[in-house]
Design a protein around this motif. Structure first.
Motif, PDB file in Angstrom:
ATOM      1  N   PRO A 106       0.879  -1.130  -0.052  1.00  0.00           N
ATOM      2  CA  PRO A 106       0.158  -0.169  -0.084  1.00  0.00           C
ATOM      3  C   PRO A 106       0.674   1.205   0.040  1.00  0.00           C
ATOM      4  N   GLY A 107       2.092   1.255   0.610  1.00  0.00           N
ATOM      5  CA  GLY A 107       2.891   2.437   0.751  1.00  0.00           C
ATOM      6  C   GLY A 107       3.697   2.443  -0.636  1.00  0.00           C
ATOM      7  N   GLY A 108       4.034   1.579  -1.426  1.00  0.00           N
ATOM      8  CA  GLY A 108       4.662   1.571  -2.491  1.00  0.00           C
ATOM      9  C   GLY A 108       5.912   1.328  -2.471  1.00  0.00           C
ATOM     10  N   ASN A 109       6.404   0.478  -1.676  1.00  0.00           N
ATOM     11  CA  ASN A 109       7.997   0.112  -1.598  1.00  0.00           C
ATOM     12  C   ASN A 109       8.168  -1.261  -1.233  1.00  0.00           C
ATOM     13  N   ILE A 110       9.032  -1.934  -1.953  1.00  0.00           N
ATOM     14  CA  ILE A 110       9.552  -3.183  -1.482  1.00  0.00           C
ATOM     15  C   ILE A 110      10.854  -3.220  -1.485  1.00  0.00           C
ATOM     16  N   ASP A 111      11.470  -3.675  -0.338  1.00  0.00           N
ATOM     17  CA  ASP A 111      13.017  -3.839  -0.336  1.00  0.00           C
ATOM     18  C   ASP A 111      13.210  -5.076   0.389  1.00  0.00           C
ATOM     19  N   LEU A 112      13.927  -6.132  -0.280  1.00  0.00           N
ATOM     20  CA  LEU A 112      14.198  -7.547   0.286  1.00  0.00           C
ATOM     21  C   LEU A 112      15.462  -7.838  -0.135  1.00  0.00           C
ATOM     22  N   GLU A 133       3.333   6.856  -7.464  1.00  0.00           N
ATOM     23  CA  GLU A 133       1.955   7.190  -7.266  1.00  0.00           C
ATOM     24  C   GLU A 133       1.043   6.178  -7.105  1.00  0.00           C
ATOM     25  N   LYS A 134       0.272   6.318  -6.393  1.00  0.00           N
ATOM     26  CA  LYS A 134      -0.982   5.377  -6.269  1.00  0.00           C
ATOM     27  C   LYS A 134      -1.740   5.104  -7.570  1.00  0.00           C
ATOM     28  N   GLY A 135      -1.860   3.729  -8.043  1.00  0.00           N
ATOM     29  CA  GLY A 135      -2.407   3.468  -9.471  1.00  0.00           C
ATOM     30  C   GLY A 135      -1.369   3.198 -10.418  1.00  0.00           C
ATOM     31  N   GLN A 136      -0.065   3.698 -10.131  1.00  0.00           N
ATOM     32  CA  GLN A 136       0.892   3.237 -10.961  1.00  0.00           C
ATOM     33  C   GLN A 136       1.532   2.048 -10.896  1.00  0.00           C
ATOM     34  N   PRO A 137       2.219   1.434 -12.000  1.00  0.00           N
ATOM     35  CA  PRO A 137       2.898   0.208 -11.567  1.00  0.00           C
ATOM     36  C   PRO A 137       4.266   0.466 -10.866  1.00  0.00           C
ATOM     37  N   PHE A 138       4.605  -0.594 -10.276  1.00  0.00           N
ATOM     38  CA  PHE A 138       5.949  -0.461  -9.513  1.00  0.00           C
ATOM     39  C   PHE A 138       7.184  -0.345 -10.630  1.00  0.00           C
TER      40      PHE A 138
END
Length: 155
Positions: A106-112, A133-138
């Motif tokens: 939901p926050g728009g970030n993935i860090d693994l 932005e919300k609705g945009q692809p990662f």
């Protein structure tokens, strides 16, 4: 049945004098140390459980499944660490891999980051992706594996 009746009251039992104390009773010990130890054990058990559950949640996420499918299909990575690419298990998670980082969709970030291994070697995978932005692809910012021999493979 035959009814039995009594014409006198029962004879009272013998009375004994209460024994005298030869010494004082020991003082009561405080219960606070036991309460604090049990509280610390309870909080520690809760923390260990939460760490385990959040790691399991990361493992079963769709992001993790997509990352694993992508690296298994990568010919460059197969050339470096070999076939049968899988997350490297750790003993203290009962054979499950440890996944460092966060997945915050939901926050728009993935860090693994986590260890992967193949039949020839092993390495550490780093994956970072953001959604501006919300609705945009990662958008993938970093997707690479650094092998134990120092070889870096960008996927």
């Amino acid at each position: 049945p035959e009814v039995e009746t009594f014409d006198k009251t029962a004879r009272p039992g013998l009375y004994y004098a209460r024994p005298q104390r030869e010494r004082d009773l020991p003082p009561l010990q405080s219960k606070w140390p036991a309460i604090l130890v049990m509280g610390a054990l309870g909080v520690s058990a809760w923390a260990v459980f939460m760490v385990f559950v959040t790691n399991q949640e990361k493992l079963s996420s769709s992001v993790m499944q997509q990352i694993m499918n992508t690296i298994r299909e990568s010919p460059e990575l197969r050339a470096v660490i070999g076939e049968a690419i899988r997350p490297e298990p750790v003993w203290w998670l009962n054979g499950d891999p440890w996944i460092s980082g966060a997945i915050h969709m939901p926050g728009g970030n993935i860090d693994l980051s986590f260890r992967v291994k193949g039949h020839k070697g092993a390495g550490t995978l780093y994956f970072t992706s953001i959604r501006r932005e919300k609705g945009q692809p990662f958008q993938i910012l970093r997707f690479k594996v650094i092998a134990d021999d120092g070889t870096e493979v960008n996927i």
